[in-house]
Design an enzyme around this catalytic site. Structure first.
Site, PDB file in Angstrom:
ATOM      1  N   GLY A 234       0.779  -1.230   0.000  1.00 31.33           N
ATOM      2  CA  GLY A 234       0.000   0.000   0.000  1.00 31.33           C
ATOM      3  C   GLY A 234       0.811   1.280   0.000  1.00 31.33           C
ATOM      4  O   GLY A 234       0.244   2.366   0.161  1.00 31.33           O
ATOM      5  N   ARG A 274       2.280  -1.669  -6.087  1.00 23.37           N
ATOM      6  CA  ARG A 274       2.428  -0.389  -6.782  1.00 23.37           C
ATOM      7  C   ARG A 274       3.858   0.165  -6.711  1.00 23.37           C
ATOM      8  O   ARG A 274       4.412   0.615  -7.711  1.00 23.37           O
ATOM      9  CB  ARG A 274       1.466   0.617  -6.132  1.00 23.37           C
ATOM     10  CG  ARG A 274       1.329   1.936  -6.864  1.00 23.37           C
ATOM     11  CD  ARG A 274       0.477   2.910  -6.038  1.00 23.37           C
ATOM     12  NE  ARG A 274      -0.737   2.309  -5.544  1.00 23.37           N
ATOM     13  CZ  ARG A 274      -1.885   2.272  -6.229  1.00 23.37           C
ATOM     14  NH1 ARG A 274      -1.975   2.844  -7.398  1.00 23.37           N
ATOM     15  NH2 ARG A 274      -2.955   1.692  -5.712  1.00 23.37           N
ATOM     16  N   TYR A 314     -11.519   5.029 -10.464  1.00 23.17           N
ATOM     17  CA  TYR A 314     -11.247   5.709  -9.179  1.00 23.17           C
ATOM     18  C   TYR A 314     -11.077   7.223  -9.335  1.00 23.17           C
ATOM     19  O   TYR A 314     -10.768   7.902  -8.358  1.00 23.17           O
ATOM     20  CB  TYR A 314      -9.932   5.198  -8.563  1.00 23.17           C
ATOM     21  CG  TYR A 314      -9.758   3.702  -8.509  1.00 23.17           C
ATOM     22  CD1 TYR A 314     -10.546   2.911  -7.673  1.00 23.17           C
ATOM     23  CD2 TYR A 314      -8.771   3.081  -9.272  1.00 23.17           C
ATOM     24  CE1 TYR A 314     -10.355   1.545  -7.617  1.00 23.17           C
ATOM     25  CE2 TYR A 314      -8.571   1.709  -9.212  1.00 23.17           C
ATOM     26  CZ  TYR A 314      -9.371   0.942  -8.380  1.00 23.17           C
ATOM     27  OH  TYR A 314      -9.171  -0.402  -8.325  1.00 23.17           O
ATOM     28  N   CYS A 341     -17.412   3.029 -25.728  1.00 27.18           N
ATOM     29  CA  CYS A 341     -18.678   3.757 -25.810  1.00 27.18           C
ATOM     30  C   CYS A 341     -19.271   4.031 -24.436  1.00 27.18           C
ATOM     31  O   CYS A 341     -20.298   3.461 -24.053  1.00 27.18           O
ATOM     32  CB  CYS A 341     -19.646   2.988 -26.688  1.00 27.18           C
ATOM     33  SG  CYS A 341     -19.068   3.054 -28.379  1.00 27.18           S
TER      34      CYS A 341
END
Ligand code: LLP
Length: 418
Positions: A234, A274, A314, A341
């Site tokens: 995190g 990440r 997000y 679309c």
């Protein structure tokens, strides 16, 4: 966050012109810098290992390309996996089972059986899961995921450690659950909490470390000695040009101080996803359509929310630039939008860009984490290519998905066939 180098207005990615990569491999394409990937792993491992024995479990949900996994296997990483598919991918990439920790949520008996048969340690998420695993594979090696009541994250959708989320066993139940696991005969190795993803404040991590340390001592009092404390992943990274990185050094010192001072546990587990992959990768996409509505200008590109869903899902910010217009004066504000679309299909809102034109290569930054791994076939669009750049050489690490793949598992009943 630092910008890329350029040469005569042309962006250089790991020593190669970004637009040349786009030209050679086609767009959209994810491009990863191998050197940066190795550096990121070494940095996060080094910063924590300096303070305390540390195992880095790369959270492979962030990016599970086999070539990326191979590089991290070579670097000595371990793995945080969330599904049998991730476990199998990591085994395929050369990780041994003892380097994988499986942390599932709402895990079925079939999945528990499959993972335990692969001899992978299981991080238990609920009391039901504990009881069910005791039936399926008694004595298996486990850790237990605690919900510490402390959360952190870039969006509510990714905060996991707060009360009321679906994750983990509430900390007040922890001691009973460890006692029960012990009675059931499990091989209990550790305690875990993951508070959320993309937080940049170090205090919630410290709070979680406090809670896990206190619990570790109470668990010791009931006769169970833990080998490790796992503080999850995190750790946030900058996505904006003027954003500073979080101080990993400070985080490592504070968290390890708490654990070393309060417990006699010798090993720390961390689960960065990440941090290891986000800034190693850009998404290159071609401008195919410029639309000027007077009040609003659009740069229409060939990558959409099917390739990178984070902005749509997000509201995440990804910096964008035009590969061959580095340093050129910005002319107006644009939305960068894709071919899907849906009105919500955008990669960037209100960005000042230097006179974008059809044919330009648009670079979407910091796309290595939860970029390709969250991509989909929405609108029946095949998943795109991935390229790895090393030593000035670009190599294909995933080819574009053939349309055949999208039809392969569909079955039209005989009576409907033509
Ligand atoms: N450990 C566990 C148990 C996790 O659930 C996660 C992420 C991690 C580690 C790694 O977190 P990281 O270091 O990558 O922040 N799709 C979202 C992020 C979802 C994260 C899910 N769990 C996004 O694009 O921001």
């Amino acid at each position: 966050m630092e910008d890329y180098e350029s040469d005569n207005g042309r962006m250089l990615f790991a020593g190669v012109y970004a637009s040349d990569i786009a030209e050679e491999f086609g767009t959209p394409v994810y491009v990863t810098d191998e050197k940066k990937l190795r550096e990121n792993y070494r940095r996060i491992h080094g910063v924590f290992a300096k303070e305390m024995d540390t195992v880095v479990n790369y959270a492979c949900k962030a990016n599970s390309n086999l070539a990326i996994l191979r590089i991290l296997e070579e670097e000595g990483s371990h793995i945080d996996a969330v599904s049998v598919g991730e476990v199998e991918s990591c085994l395929k990439a050369g990780f041994t089972a003892d380097r994988i920790l499986y942390t599932g949520v709402n895990v079925s008996n079939e999945e528990l059986k499959a993972v335990s048969e692969l001899d992978v340690m299981i991080n238990i998420d609920s009391e039901s899961e504990l009881e069910r695993l005791a039936e399926i594979n008694p004595g298996h090696k486990i850790s237990i995921r605690i919900n510490p009541g402390v959360g952190s994250g870039h969006s509510d959708a990714v905060i996991t450690g707060k009360r009321g989320t679906k994750f983990g066993i509430p900390s007040e139940r922890a001691i009973d659950v460890y006692a029960r696991a012990n009675d059931l005969g499990f091989d209990i190795r550790g305690i875990h909490a993951h508070i959320g993803s993309g937080g940049s404040d170090i205090y919630p991590f410290m709070d979680a470390a406090e809670i896990l340390s206190e619990l570790t001592n109470e668990i010791k009092d009931i006769g169970v000695d833990l080998e490790f404390i796992d503080i999850g992943g995190g750790f946030g990274v900058p996505y904006k040009m003027n954003e500073d990185p979080m101080s990993l050094e400070e985080l490592a010192i504070e968290v390890t101080d708490i654990i070393k001072m309060q417990t006699d546990v010798e090993t720390l587990y961390i689960e960065p996803g990440r941090y290891i992959v986000a800034d190693t990768t850009v998404l290159l996409t071609k401008c195919v359509n410029i639309k000027d509505l007077g009040t609003k200008k659009f740069v229409g590109v060939d990558a959409g929310m099917n390739n990178l869903v984070r902005p749509a899902m997000y509201g995440s910010h990804h910096h964008v630039a035009i590969a061959d217009k580095f340093g050129k004066a910005c002319t107006a504000k644009y939305d960068v939008v894709g071919p899907i679309c849906e009105t919500g299909d955008y990669l960037a809102h209100d960005r000042v860009l230097p006179n974008p034109a059809e044919g330009d290569i648009v670079v979407v930054y910091t796309a290595g984490a939860y970029g390709f791994s969250m991509s989909s076939n929405y609108n029946m669009r095949p998943q795109c290519r991935e390229v790895l750049v090393n030593d000035g050489k670009a190599e294909l690490i995933r080819d574009v998905q053939p349309m055949e793949d999208l039809w392969k598992h569909q079955i039209v009943p005989e009576r409907l066939r033509k």
